[in-house]
Design a protein around this motif. Sequence first.
Motif, short mmCIF file in Angstrom:
data_model
loop_
_atom_site.label_atom_id
_atom_site.label_comp_id
_atom_site.label_asym_id
_atom_site.label_seq_id
_atom_site.Cartn_x
_atom_site.Cartn_y
_atom_site.Cartn_z
N GLY A 52 0.81 -1.21 0.00
CA GLY A 52 0.00 0.00 0.00
C GLY A 52 0.84 1.26 0.00
N ALA A 53 1.92 1.27 0.79
CA ALA A 53 2.78 2.45 0.87
C ALA A 53 3.49 2.71 -0.45
N THR A 54 3.90 1.64 -1.14
CA THR A 54 4.53 1.81 -2.45
C THR A 54 3.56 2.44 -3.43
N LEU A 55 2.32 1.96 -3.45
CA LEU A 55 1.31 2.52 -4.34
C LEU A 55 0.97 3.96 -3.95
N ILE A 56 0.90 4.23 -2.65
CA ILE A 56 0.63 5.58 -2.18
C ILE A 56 1.69 6.54 -2.71
N GLY A 57 2.96 6.20 -2.48
CA GLY A 57 4.04 7.08 -2.90
C GLY A 57 4.12 7.24 -4.40
N ALA A 58 3.95 6.12 -5.14
CA ALA A 58 4.02 6.18 -6.60
C ALA A 58 2.92 7.08 -7.16
N ILE A 59 1.70 6.90 -6.66
CA ILE A 59 0.59 7.71 -7.13
C ILE A 59 0.78 9.17 -6.73
#
Length: 288
Positions: free
Chosen positions: A165-172
């Motif tokens: 989730g954190a990876t997707l949060i940061g990428a987005i």
Amino acid sequence: MRPISLPNQRQWQQEIAELVRGMSGGFLFGVPLLYTMEVWWIGSYLEPSLMLIILAVTFVILFLLNRTGGFRQLKLDQFWQAAMDSVEALALGVFCTLLLLLLLRQITLQTPLNEALGKIVLEGVPFALGVALARSIMQGGREGDDADSDGSAQDNYNATLADIGATLIGAIFIAFNIAPTDEVPMLAAATSPAWLLAIIATSLLISYSIVFAANFTTQARRLQTEGLFQNPFVETGLAYLLSLGAAAAMLWFFQRLSFADPWTSWLAQTLILGLPAAVGGAAGRLAV
């Protein structure tokens, strides 16, 4: 029959505070894209079927983000609460978008309904994501999760889920405002295969350096944590693939790419946008 208990003053204050936090995150994340003409144009001719797909995909993303961050205090195992918060985040995003589009006169009484709905749906996505990211933006993620960890399989699962989730949060968060611009296809058209390989290597190196070599505050803890993501090289590779997936989805979302385009266009543009997405994904993992 059990009597229905009404919320007390403290509960109302907490609810209002959470809604304000969510809307604040929406404004922080959504306003920059609101001033992007390309998004106005794309929203003006969205088909109703595509609007429904966008809303459905957005709900899924919001659910994943609410399982990791969200705008409320929430435990990772509260599935239905995360689903309800995702519906609420989507509604708040649409409300904030409508309010500002009316204020900026991008929607008026003379605007055709389909055009107005297209703009609201497209511009509402970053606002809704901002609502779901509110606690991550303003409070640095969840408090107290580490204290409750005892090294069990469930904790390892939760740690892996939090990293995804954190990876997707940061990428987005980093790449979302870049995706609709003309610079991405322009850069992709001028980039040779050798330079694309260099971009891949650079993206992986920067991502690894941010999380495991720059000696940020959570580096030692991450190296000691067990879980699918926690091997440095495995985590860097898997996180990069997640960032590329997010980049490709954002390019499709903003209609910069379609399924009729050749795979070479998908590859080049995804790798170009994947660089800032990978940087954001690495920064996001530091926050959890």
